[in-house]
Scaffold this motif. Structure first.
Motif, PDB file in Angstrom:
ATOM      1  N   ARG A 342       0.826  -1.211   0.000  1.00 19.73           N
ATOM      2  CA  ARG A 342       0.000   0.000   0.000  1.00 19.73           C
ATOM      3  C   ARG A 342       0.859   1.261   0.000  1.00 19.73           C
ATOM      4  N   LEU A 343       1.946   1.237   0.776  1.00 15.10           N
ATOM      5  CA  LEU A 343       2.839   2.407   0.814  1.00 15.10           C
ATOM      6  C   LEU A 343       3.480   2.655  -0.546  1.00 15.10           C
ATOM      7  N   GLU A 345       2.346   1.768  -3.493  1.00 17.57           N
ATOM      8  CA  GLU A 345       1.335   2.246  -4.443  1.00 17.57           C
ATOM      9  C   GLU A 345       1.088   3.736  -4.243  1.00 17.57           C
ATOM     10  N   ALA A 346       1.026   4.168  -2.975  1.00 13.55           N
ATOM     11  CA  ALA A 346       0.829   5.599  -2.690  1.00 13.55           C
ATOM     12  C   ALA A 346       2.030   6.411  -3.181  1.00 13.55           C
ATOM     13  N   TYR A 347       3.220   5.882  -2.977  1.00 10.21           N
ATOM     14  CA  TYR A 347       4.445   6.553  -3.439  1.00 10.21           C
ATOM     15  C   TYR A 347       4.419   6.715  -4.961  1.00 10.21           C
ATOM     16  N   ASN A 349       1.736   6.670  -6.854  1.00  9.89           N
ATOM     17  CA  ASN A 349       0.653   7.599  -7.195  1.00  9.89           C
ATOM     18  C   ASN A 349       1.094   9.042  -7.028  1.00  9.89           C
ATOM     19  N   LEU A 350       1.875   9.306  -5.991  1.00  9.75           N
ATOM     20  CA  LEU A 350       2.412  10.659  -5.797  1.00  9.75           C
ATOM     21  C   LEU A 350       3.259  11.085  -6.990  1.00  9.75           C
ATOM     22  N   VAL A 401      -2.092   7.817   3.060  1.00 11.11           N
ATOM     23  CA  VAL A 401      -2.249   6.941   1.894  1.00 11.11           C
ATOM     24  C   VAL A 401      -3.616   7.093   1.228  1.00 11.11           C
ATOM     25  N   PRO A 402      -4.758   6.995   1.957  1.00  6.54           N
ATOM     26  CA  PRO A 402      -6.054   7.142   1.269  1.00  6.54           C
ATOM     27  C   PRO A 402      -6.244   8.523   0.653  1.00  6.54           C
ATOM     28  N   ILE A 404      -3.783  10.386  -0.660  1.00 12.78           N
ATOM     29  CA  ILE A 404      -2.995  10.359  -1.901  1.00 12.78           C
ATOM     30  C   ILE A 404      -3.735   9.576  -2.978  1.00 12.78           C
ATOM     31  N   ASN A 405      -4.271   8.409  -2.605  1.00 13.46           N
ATOM     32  CA  ASN A 405      -4.987   7.576  -3.575  1.00 13.46           C
ATOM     33  C   ASN A 405      -6.246   8.275  -4.090  1.00 13.46           C
ATOM     34  N   LYS A 408      -5.243  10.698  -6.699  1.00 13.18           N
ATOM     35  CA  LYS A 408      -4.959   9.981  -7.939  1.00 13.18           C
ATOM     36  C   LYS A 408      -6.252   9.543  -8.627  1.00 13.18           C
TER      37      LYS A 408
END
Length: 500
Positions: A342-343, A345-347, A349-350, A401-402, A404-405, A408
């Motif tokens: 999850r981390l 994926e957030a990275y 997405n950023l 994380v949520p 950031i997602n 995106k």
């Protein structure tokens, strides 16, 4: 920047960190005893201090990080009883002791590399500093805190304790320590049961021994760290660290030796990591619940349901404060695996939001979202400066994380935050994930392992071609191509590969 506070085992409280030399930090961590594979408890200690090292550098300190290699004189007991572990292993495997040292030192370095630990700035060995250890023993003798019995030099604990508290690190009195001490072999030589060897007389058959003023022998375990820390960090330095199992004997004796030799305590801050458990029980080889890092990576252990990558294990360790007990279980490791994914994926997405960020304004469209985002980011430094609380930082990252997602996915407009906030979010999320926590994408790690395998196949193919065995050479190339890997013979004789 938040004021850094560290828990000092010597005073048993958090203290504001103030280095001896402004802008510089001297840190000594007791390294491995290289007569066997490094165990997971060691790995937790070294990963914890890698995080501390990284964070101190992030704060702008110039850090001299010294981590020793114990490769001489380590007996089976903390108080000088039993066989020498290196000699015993060398005889069992019919090797020279230094072959044992080299084998397990290389293995240790490989494990540290897999965990993405930065190398220390200095990694001295006990065998490389025999003269320094002998000199320190001579000083302690001259100061009246040691005595010689038939070529062995013992530290006089009772005499030292009359002037300074021997059990200061563990907050125990000498009387209490004596009550818990059993009779040991060679006890008749010692004045007191707690006396420990600074230099040990070697038997003729002993494989590792050196000349000294007291005859042929080898150093006691504790003297090596005192001698090497003084050589590279001075008589007094900032941080001394290791596992909590070292505090009662090894680190207690280091303090006594340095005080007896130089009349100063060696370190201002003593930091200790806690132990590992497995499914609630203490990890140990005898209990059958101890596993090596390699077994974690392959899943080759009855207690493991599957293999776990080095980054999953590193991330798992970061989820618990270094002074807390860490319990291994398949459920916890699998949860860590999902959390790390999850981390990442957030990275990613950023990173993909970078093109949209150029259109952001100085002012945010949603002040509440913008402020909350900045508060969570600011708390990264606050949490890490509170005795290196990695768990709290990760909690904040997962709260982001949520958000950031949602940026995106478009559920929350990116302009809800300002451009400065977005830039700060991207900078700190990346810095903490990669630089402070030392994590890397497992896909990158997998590529490294794939390259190692392919280089082996490329070498076999080269050897086949040199023997004019073109059938084998073509088979390797064609079967790799069927798996989506293309080999290319370069003009300079090298072979490159890429995934097609």
């Amino acid at each position: 920047m938040a004021e850094l506070k560290v828990y000092n085992s010597l005073t048993r409280q958090k203290e504001v960190f103030s280095p001896i030399t402004p802008g510089h930090v001297g840190m000594y961590v007791c390294g491995p005893t290289v007569y066997s594979d490094v165990h997971l408890g060691n790995c937790r200690t070294f990963i914890s201090f890698d995080i501390i090292y990284r964070y101190l550098k992030y704060l702008g300190y110039k850090v001299r990080y010294v981590r020793n290699i114990t490769d001489a004189g380590h007996l089976e007991g903390d108080r000088d009883e039993g066989d020498d572990k290196f000699s015993k292993k060398a005889r069992l495997e019919a090797l020279e002791p230094m072959e044992i040292v080299q084998k397990y030192t290389l293995g240790f370095h490989k494990v540290m590399e897999l965990f993405n630990n930065l190398p220390p700035t200095i990694e001295p060995t006990a065998t490389g500093h025999i003269s320094e250890q002998i000199e320190m023993v001579k000083h302690i003798l001259n100061n009246g805190y040691a005595y010689v019995v038939d070529g062995t030099v013992y530290f006089d604990v009772e005499k030292y304790n009359n002037e300074k508290p021997y059990g200061i690190l563990t907050n125990r009195k000498l009387e209490d320590l004596l009550e818990g001490t059993r009779d040991l072999s060679g006890q008749d030589e010692k004045k007191g049961r707690l006396d420990f060897a600074l230099w040990i007389k070697a038997k003729p058959e002993h494989l590792m021994q050196w000349p000294s003023p007291w005859g042929m022998g080898f150093p006691g375990w504790h003297i090596e760290c005192s001698a090497m820390s003084e050589k590279y960090l001075g008589k007094q330095f900032d941080i001394h660290g290791g596992g909590m199992d070292l505090a009662a004997t090894h680190h207690t004796n280091e303090i006594a030796q340095s005080q007896a030799c130089y009349n100063v305590s060696p370190a201002n801050y003593w930091i200790h990591t806690n132990m590992l458990t497995v499914n609630g029980a203490r990890m140990s080889k005898s209990a059958g619940n101890g596993f090596l890092p390699g077994q974690l990576f392959t899943g080759d252990h009855p207690l493991l349901e599957k293999a776990y990558s080095p980054m999953t294990v590193r991330f798992f360790m970061l989820q618990t404060h270094y002074r807390s007990t860490l319990d291994f279980s398949n459920e916890a490791l699998q949860a860590a695996e999902k959390g790390l994914k999850r981390l990442w994926e957030a990275y990613e997405n950023l990173g993909s939001l970078q093109s949209q960020a150029s259109a952001l304004r100085t002012n945010a469209a949603n002040a509440e979202t913008d402020n909350r985002c900045r508060e969570l980011i600011a708390d990264f430094d606050i949490s890490m400066s509170d005795d290196f609380n990695t768990a709290r930082v990760l909690a904040n990252m997962f709260e982001l994380v949520p958000l950031i997602n949602s940026f995106k996915g478009g559920q929350i407009p990116l302009n809800s935050i300002s451009r400065p906030t977005f830039e700060l979010l991207q900078k700190q999320f990346t810095t903490y994930l990669l630089d402070v926590f030392g994590l890397k994408d497992d896909k990158t790690a997998d590529t490294g392992r794939l390259d190692s395998v392919l280089q082996l196949l490329i070498q076999i193919r080269k050897e086949a071609r040199s023997r004019k065995d073109f059938a084998t050479s073509d088979k390797i190339r064609n079967e790799l191509q069927q798996q989506g890997i293309l080999l290319k013979d370069e003009k300079d004789g090298n072979v490159s590969w890429n995934i097609i």
